[in-house]
Motif scaffolding. Structure first.
Motif, PDB file in Angstrom:
ATOM      1  N   GLU A  44      27.765 -55.652  -9.522  1.00 11.09           N
ATOM      2  CA  GLU A  44      28.392 -55.982 -10.808  1.00 11.09           C
ATOM      3  C   GLU A  44      27.262 -56.017 -11.828  1.00 11.09           C
ATOM      4  O   GLU A  44      26.477 -56.966 -11.889  1.00 11.09           O
ATOM      5  N   THR A  45      27.164 -54.960 -12.589  1.00 13.57           N
ATOM      6  CA  THR A  45      26.033 -54.772 -13.502  1.00 13.57           C
ATOM      7  C   THR A  45      25.990 -55.846 -14.599  1.00 13.57           C
ATOM      8  O   THR A  45      24.973 -56.027 -15.257  1.00 13.57           O
ATOM      9  N   THR A  46      27.074 -56.555 -14.779  1.00 15.74           N
ATOM     10  CA  THR A  46      27.123 -57.653 -15.743  1.00 15.74           C
ATOM     11  C   THR A  46      26.000 -58.657 -15.466  1.00 15.74           C
ATOM     12  O   THR A  46      25.365 -59.167 -16.385  1.00 15.74           O
ATOM     13  N   THR A  47      25.812 -58.942 -14.164  1.00 14.43           N
ATOM     14  CA  THR A  47      24.792 -59.923 -13.776  1.00 14.43           C
ATOM     15  C   THR A  47      23.752 -59.326 -12.839  1.00 14.43           C
ATOM     16  O   THR A  47      22.634 -59.828 -12.755  1.00 14.43           O
ATOM     17  N   GLY A  48      24.129 -58.290 -12.099  1.00 15.22           N
ATOM     18  CA  GLY A  48      23.270 -57.735 -11.056  1.00 15.22           C
ATOM     19  C   GLY A  48      23.643 -58.265  -9.678  1.00 15.22           C
ATOM     20  O   GLY A  48      22.978 -57.974  -8.686  1.00 15.22           O
ATOM     21  N   ILE A  49      24.735 -59.022  -9.613  1.00 14.64           N
ATOM     22  CA  ILE A  49      25.165 -59.605  -8.337  1.00 14.64           C
ATOM     23  C   ILE A  49      25.626 -58.499  -7.377  1.00 14.64           C
ATOM     24  O   ILE A  49      26.188 -57.488  -7.805  1.00 14.64           O
ATOM     25  N   ILE A  50      25.342 -58.693  -6.082  1.00 14.08           N
ATOM     26  CA  ILE A  50      25.766 -57.721  -5.076  1.00 14.08           C
ATOM     27  C   ILE A  50      26.950 -58.291  -4.304  1.00 14.08           C
ATOM     28  O   ILE A  50      26.837 -59.334  -3.660  1.00 14.08           O
ATOM     29  N   ASN A  51      28.076 -57.625  -4.386  1.00 13.19           N
ATOM     30  CA  ASN A  51      29.257 -58.070  -3.646  1.00 13.19           C
ATOM     31  C   ASN A  51      29.240 -57.478  -2.229  1.00 13.19           C
ATOM     32  O   ASN A  51      28.779 -56.358  -2.035  1.00 13.19           O
ATOM     33  N   PRO A  52      29.732 -58.244  -1.248  1.00 14.74           N
ATOM     34  CA  PRO A  52      29.653 -57.802   0.163  1.00 14.74           C
ATOM     35  C   PRO A  52      30.706 -56.749   0.493  1.00 14.74           C
ATOM     36  O   PRO A  52      31.736 -57.046   1.113  1.00 14.74           O
ATOM     37  N   ILE A  53      30.441 -55.497   0.098  1.00 13.27           N
ATOM     38  CA  ILE A  53      31.467 -54.453   0.228  1.00 13.27           C
ATOM     39  C   ILE A  53      31.779 -54.085   1.675  1.00 13.27           C
ATOM     40  O   ILE A  53      32.870 -53.622   1.963  1.00 13.27           O
ATOM     41  N   GLY A  54      30.813 -54.296   2.584  1.00 12.71           N
ATOM     42  CA  GLY A  54      31.073 -54.009   3.994  1.00 12.71           C
ATOM     43  C   GLY A  54      32.075 -54.996   4.572  1.00 12.71           C
ATOM     44  O   GLY A  54      33.069 -54.613   5.201  1.00 12.71           O
ATOM     45  N   GLU A  55      31.844 -56.276   4.336  1.00 13.28           N
ATOM     46  CA  GLU A  55      32.756 -57.308   4.856  1.00 13.28           C
ATOM     47  C   GLU A  55      34.139 -57.188   4.229  1.00 13.28           C
ATOM     48  O   GLU A  55      35.154 -57.334   4.917  1.00 13.28           O
ATOM     49  N   ILE A  56      34.158 -56.921   2.940  1.00 11.54           N
ATOM     50  CA  ILE A  56      35.450 -56.765   2.263  1.00 11.54           C
ATOM     51  C   ILE A  56      36.192 -55.567   2.863  1.00 11.54           C
ATOM     52  O   ILE A  56      37.391 -55.642   3.151  1.00 11.54           O
TER      53      ILE A  56
END
Ligand code: PLP
Length: 382
Positions: free
Chosen positions: A143-155
Motif C-alpha cells: 500500500e504505497t500510501t504508507t509503504g505497508i506490506i500486506n500478507p498476500i500469500g496468507e490472504i
C-alpha cells in the motif's frame, strides 16, 4: 547512476530510469510490424517468468495507460453482473478500488482497517464464510500510501480455501518482491511499466490465471479496458486492439534486460533494501520518525511523520530539496501528516547520500534542529 543530471526521483513513480532505458525510446516502430509483435511476445513471456510460474496456467496482458487503468480493467472485466467484490482497504489505493466498483455498479463489501495495520485474517475468513455471495477478493500488496506490506500469500490461501477469485494490486512491489502467483493463489495480479521494473510510464500489465481470464468473457463494462478482448487480440494476432505506446514498450524490454543483469528480483530487492536501510538510519539520526512500526514496513517506500517543530513547513522543505536535485513525495494519509521517500528506480547509495546531505542542509537552512530518534540510537551505523 543518474547520468542525465535530471533530478533524482525519490518517489513511488514515475521513477528515475537508466540512460539506456531512455535511449531505447529513440525510434519509430510500427505497431503491426513483426519486430514489434515479436517484442511484445517476449515481454509477455518474461513477465510470466518474473511471476515465478509457467505459460501453461498463466498468461499476461499489456494494457495501455497507467497502473490505475490496469486495475480498472481487471475490476471492470472480472466481476460478473451477479458477482460481489470484497475489498480489503488500508490506504488510498485500496480506497481507489472501491471507487471503481462504485462507478461500474459492482456490488461490494469493504473490510477496512487503520493505515498502519494489515488486514485481520480471522475477520476475512469469517466474512467469506458469512457471505457466500462474495465472488472476488481484492487487496493491495504494498500500500504505497504508507509503504505497508500486506500478507498476500496468507490472504491468497484463505481466498482459495473458500474458492473465491483473488485480485492483487502489486503495483509498487512486483519486480522487487518475489511473488509466486501460483503459490499465492493469485488469479489477477496488476503492476505497471514505471515502478519496480524501472521502465517509463505508459502501460500496465496483468498476470492472470488463464482459467480465471477466460471466465471474464462478456463481463466487460468498457470497450477500451476489456481485459478478455485485449488478451484475445494479443493471442490471436499478437497485436493491440488500439494504438500501443510502442516506444514505452521498447524501453520496457530494455528495463527487463537490466533487471535480469542485476540478478533478477532478488538482486533488485537487495539494492532497494540498501537504499531503504540507509535512508531510515540517516533520517532517524536527523530526527525524523517513521510512520509505520518496523514489522509492517516494506523497502520500496517509507512514510515519515512531519517533525513536531514550529518552523517545519512541508512545501518549503520539498521545494528546497527539489532545488538541490532531490524530489520527494507528499503524504496521502487520512489521519497523519507525513511525507514519503521512495527507494525504487535507478538509484543507488550515492543518490541516497545526496538526498541525506540535501535534507541535512535544508534543515539547517530552515533553522530546524531535531532530536535523533530511537531507531538510530538502537541500530547505530556510521
Ligand atoms: C502507483 C500505484 C498505482 C497506480 O497509480 P497510477 O498513477 O495509475 O500509475 C496503483 N496502486 C498502487 C499500490 C500504486 O503504488
Amino acid at each position: 547512476m543518474n547520468t542525465w543530471k535530471d533530478k533524482a526521483l525519490f518517489t513511488p513513480g514515475p521513477l528515475t530510469t537508466s540512460r539506456t532505458v531512455k535511449q531505447a525510446m529513440l525510434c519509430d516502430l510500427g505497431s503491426r510490424d513483426t519486430e514489434f509483435i515479436q517484442m511484445v511476445r517476449e515481454i509477455r513471456a518474461q513477465l510470466i517468468k518474473l511471476a515465478m510460474t509457467s505459460e501453461d496456467f498463466y498468461t499476461s496482458v499489456l494494457m495501455q495507460g497507467s497502473g490505475t487503468f490496469g486495475i480498472e480493467s481487471v475490476i471492470s472485466s472480472a466481476i460478473p453482473t451477479n458477482g460481489k467484490l470484497l475489498i480489503l482497504v488500508n490506504g488510498a489505493y485500496g480506497e481507489r478500488m472501491t471507487h471503481m466498483a462504485k462507478i461500474h455498479n459492482i456490488e461490494m463489501l469493504v473490510q477496512a482497517c487503520p493505515e498502519n495495520q494489515t488486514p485481520d485474517l480471522r475477520l476475512l475468513e469469517n466474512t467469506l464464510i458469512a457471505n457466500p455471495d462474495i465472488s472476488h477478493v481484492a487487496v493491495v500488496h504494498c500500500e504505497t500510501t504508507t509503504g505497508i506490506i500486506n500478507p498476500i500469500g496468507e490472504i491468497g490461501r484463505l481466498v482459495n480455501t473458500y474458492k473465491r477469485v483473488y485480485i492483487v494490486d502489486a503495483m509498487s512491489s512486483f519486480g522487487a518482491y518475489p511473488i509466486p502467483v501460483e503459490d499465492f493463489k493469485i488469479d489477477f495480479l496488476i503492476s505497471s511499466s514505471n515502478k519496480c521494473i524501472e521502465g517509463v510510464p505508459g502501460f500496465s500489465f496483468i498476470i492472470a490465471r488463464i482459467e480465471a481470464l477466460k471466465a471474464c468473457k462478456g463481463n466487460a463494462r468498457t470497450l477500451a479496458m476489456d481485459l478478455f478482448s485485449q488478451w484475445e487480440g494479443l493471442e490471436k494476432s499478437g497485436q493491440f486492439r488500439f494504438t500501443p505506446p510502442v516506444q514505452v514498450i521498447r524501453a520496457f524490454r530494455q528495463a527487463l534486460v537490466e533487471l535480469e543483469d542485476e540478478g533478477g528480483v532478488y538482486g533488485r530487492a537487495e539494492r532497494y533494501r540498501q537504499n531503504y536501510v540507509l535512508t531510515l538510519l540517516h533520517l532517524t539520526k536527523l530526527g525524523f520518525i517513521p510512520y509505520l512500526p518496523p514489522e509492517n514496513r516494506g523497502y520500496t517506500i517509507t512514510s515519515f511523520r512531519y517533525p513536531d517543530y514550529p518552523k517545519f513547513n512541508f512545501e518549503e522543505f520539498y521545494q528546497r530539496l527539489s532545488n538541490k536535485g532531490c524530489v520527494i513525495y507528499p503524504g496521502k494519509l487520512s489521519h497523519a501528516d507525513c511525507f514519503r521517500i521512495g527507494h525504487i528506480g535507478r538509484l543507488d547509495q550515492s543518490d541516497v547520500f545526496l538526498l541525506i546531505s540535501a535534507i541535512r542542509e535544508t534543515l539547517s537552512d530552515m533553522e530546524i534542529t531535531l532530536e535523533p530518534q530511537e531507531e538510530w540510537v538502537k541500530t547505530g551505523v556510521a
